[in-house]
Design an enzyme around this catalytic site. Structure first.
Site, PDB file in Angstrom:
ATOM      1  N   GLN A 125       1.186  -1.412  -0.198  1.00 57.95           N
ATOM      2  CA  GLN A 125       0.534  -0.013   0.006  1.00 57.95           C
ATOM      3  C   GLN A 125       0.981   1.194   0.307  1.00 57.95           C
ATOM      4  O   GLN A 125       2.299   1.418   1.416  1.00 57.95           O
ATOM      5  CB  GLN A 125      -1.006   0.288   1.332  1.00 57.95           C
ATOM      6  CG  GLN A 125      -2.000   1.028   1.410  1.00 57.95           C
ATOM      7  CD  GLN A 125      -2.413   1.250   2.407  1.00 57.95           C
ATOM      8  OE1 GLN A 125      -2.514   0.321   3.350  1.00 57.95           O
ATOM      9  NE2 GLN A 125      -3.905   2.385   2.192  1.00 57.95           N
ATOM     10  N   SER A 128       0.464   7.292   2.254  1.00 60.81           N
ATOM     11  CA  SER A 128       0.832   8.324   2.948  1.00 60.81           C
ATOM     12  C   SER A 128       2.310   9.026   1.958  1.00 60.81           C
ATOM     13  O   SER A 128       3.136   7.949   1.515  1.00 60.81           O
ATOM     14  CB  SER A 128       1.944   7.819   4.328  1.00 60.81           C
ATOM     15  OG  SER A 128       0.294   6.975   4.968  1.00 60.81           O
ATOM     16  N   SER A 160       3.231  -0.396   4.090  1.00 62.19           N
ATOM     17  CA  SER A 160       2.798  -1.374   3.814  1.00 62.19           C
ATOM     18  C   SER A 160       3.673  -2.669   3.449  1.00 62.19           C
ATOM     19  O   SER A 160       2.784  -2.028   1.776  1.00 62.19           O
ATOM     20  CB  SER A 160       2.363  -1.473   4.250  1.00 62.19           C
ATOM     21  OG  SER A 160       1.584  -0.260   5.281  1.00 62.19           O
ATOM     22  N   GLU A 244     -10.789  -0.573   5.154  1.00 63.97           N
ATOM     23  CA  GLU A 244      -9.231  -0.815   6.088  1.00 63.97           C
ATOM     24  C   GLU A 244      -9.810  -0.520   7.558  1.00 63.97           C
ATOM     25  O   GLU A 244      -9.127  -1.029   7.931  1.00 63.97           O
ATOM     26  CB  GLU A 244      -8.721   0.030   5.381  1.00 63.97           C
ATOM     27  CG  GLU A 244      -6.741   0.220   5.877  1.00 63.97           C
ATOM     28  CD  GLU A 244      -6.141   1.466   6.140  1.00 63.97           C
ATOM     29  OE1 GLU A 244      -6.467   2.181   5.080  1.00 63.97           O
ATOM     30  OE2 GLU A 244      -4.605   0.900   5.723  1.00 63.97           O
ATOM     31  N   ASN A 362      -6.440   7.550  14.854  1.00 63.35           N
ATOM     32  CA  ASN A 362      -8.053   7.610  15.452  1.00 63.35           C
ATOM     33  C   ASN A 362      -8.452   9.592  15.778  1.00 63.35           C
ATOM     34  O   ASN A 362      -9.344   9.595  16.212  1.00 63.35           O
ATOM     35  CB  ASN A 362      -7.582   6.874  16.916  1.00 63.35           C
ATOM     36  CG  ASN A 362      -7.637   5.514  16.501  1.00 63.35           C
ATOM     37  OD1 ASN A 362      -6.969   5.097  15.510  1.00 63.35           O
ATOM     38  ND2 ASN A 362      -7.651   4.690  17.755  1.00 63.35           N
ATOM     39  N   GLU A 363      -7.069  10.282  15.733  1.00 65.71           N
ATOM     40  CA  GLU A 363      -7.574  11.623  15.917  1.00 65.71           C
ATOM     41  C   GLU A 363      -8.852  12.095  14.498  1.00 65.71           C
ATOM     42  O   GLU A 363      -9.839  12.659  14.814  1.00 65.71           O
ATOM     43  CB  GLU A 363      -6.721  12.800  15.752  1.00 65.71           C
ATOM     44  CG  GLU A 363      -6.509  12.579  17.087  1.00 65.71           C
ATOM     45  CD  GLU A 363      -4.948  11.498  17.173  1.00 65.71           C
ATOM     46  OE1 GLU A 363      -4.838  10.717  16.138  1.00 65.71           O
ATOM     47  OE2 GLU A 363      -4.521  11.371  18.362  1.00 65.71           O
TER      48      GLU A 363
END
Length: 381
Positions: A125, A128, A160, A244, A362-363
């Site tokens: 993947q 980013s 990844s 995902e 998570n933010e």
């Protein structure tokens, strides 16, 4: 919600359990984050594929069994309960494949999916970038039109599986003049061994090259490797992120098996007088069962033709926090030496620490929950 399994699901469970009992390696494979382990896990993928257990929910023409979501979840429960190896192909089968089923051409599906199912081609993947992680729309890597395809340039990071994988998928900016950042993006697949690609492994906390950064310098990608229409990459990428954060990356079977192993350890070495730790063990069991029920609820909605949309963010926040708590409980139960050993709990614990970061921090997920599910005003963005 009726949790009674159909006769077909019960028969499928028995068949899967019998196959796994006869084929799961008796000794754990080396870490898939090493060259040796990656090769060993690729062989395991081929063994699964040979008897059509690699991608049970896929159509038979691509190597699957065409089973429904109920039987897929049943297989996941049996797979992890049997102590089977982690899936080195998960980026492909859990993220890219659902995207291909929804957005690719028939030719792309026929060309890409069989080699993905067999483990012959492992996918990384590549999303980013150094200045673009959770804010994916700010990415700057570009794809410029050329005869017969596109030329990629830029840098991807924290990719990844890229250290040892064969191919990668990601989105690239193809229209820098688009009025909004999430417009003018295109979803592409590319060969990690193509001229112009430099792969540089990134050492993880435990020293293993789990990730890699990719440097792209005029990498040619043919038109046939564009998924969907050029400029529509953001819309397609959002369907990938939904998978995902939702069911596929962390199925409940994984946590049910880990919670059961934790309970077994507690019964073997736990101190009944340590009520604080016993409460945490109990919380781990309750959490696994709660996640199982939540997942079956979503499965029922899928079976009825519904989608879960932004609720996948609830899923992601829960399993990422739960994963850490589960493994920390196991390490506290085993004592300090457990953190030094590369055993059954230390490596998964280190990986669990990344859970609140990858697949969208998570933010960001809490912002999505606040805005889209609770109707609160926009906050930090």
């Amino acid at each position: 919600m009726d949790l009674t399994h159909t006769p077909q699901a019960q028969a499928f469970r028995a068949e899967a359990r019998a196959w796994l009992a006869g084929h799961v390696p008796t000794a754990p494979l080396p870490s898939l984050e090493t060259a040796e382990g990656f090769a060993a896990h690729r062989e395991w993928e081929a063994r699964l594929h040979a008897d059509r257990w690699a991608v049970v929910s896929w159509p038979e023409e691509y190597g699957g069994r065409g089973v429904d979501i109920e039987r897929w979840l049943v297989f996941e429960e049996e797979y992890w309960a049997a102590g089977a190896p982690g899936r080195v192909s998960q980026n492909g089968i859990n993220l890219l494949a659902p995207t291909l089923f929804d957005h690719a051409t028939a030719e792309q599906r026929a060309r890409v999916l069989p080699s993905m199912a067999s483990g012959e081609v492992i996918w990384a993947q590549a999303w980013s970038e150094p200045e673009s992680g959770s804010d994916l729309a700010s990415l700057t890597s570009r794809a410029v039109r050329t005869e017969g395809g596109w030329l990629l340039s830029g840098q991807k990071t924290w990719s990844s599986r890229a250290a040892f994988a064969d191919r990668a998928f990601g989105i690239f900016r193809t229209d820098p003049q688009a009025p909004k950042p999430h417009q003018g993006l295109t979803y592409l697949m590319f060969d990690l061994r193509a001229p112009g690609v430099t792969v540089r492994p990134i050492g993880r906390l435990d020293g293993k090259p789990a990730f890699a950064e990719l440097f792209l310098d005029g990498v040619f990608v043919p038109d046939e490797d564009v998924i969907g229409e050029p400029g529509q990459g953001w819309r397609i990428a959002m369907s990938t992120t939904g998978n995902e954060r939702g069911l596929t990356l962390r199925s409940p079977g994984r946590f049910l098996a880990a919670a059961d192993r934790l309970l077994g350890m507690w019964r073997e070495v736990g101190d009944p007088a340590d009520t604080a730790l016993s409460d945490r063990v109990a919380d781990a069991l309750v959490g696994a069962r709660a996640y199982e029920l939540f997942t079956w609820g979503n499965a029922s909605r899928f079976a009825a033709g519904e989608t879960i949309g932004a609720e996948s963010s609830l899923n992601k926040v829960f399993w990422s926090r739960y994963d850490i708590a589960l493994h920390e409980t196991a390490l506290d139960l085993l004592g300090a030496d457990a953190e030094l050993a590369d055993g059954a709990w230390a490596e998964p614990w280190l990986f669990s620490l990344a859970g609140p970061i990858y697949a969208g921090t998570n933010e960001i997920q809490r912002d999505i929950i606040a805005e889209r599910l609770l109707g609160l005003p926009k906050g930090r963005r």
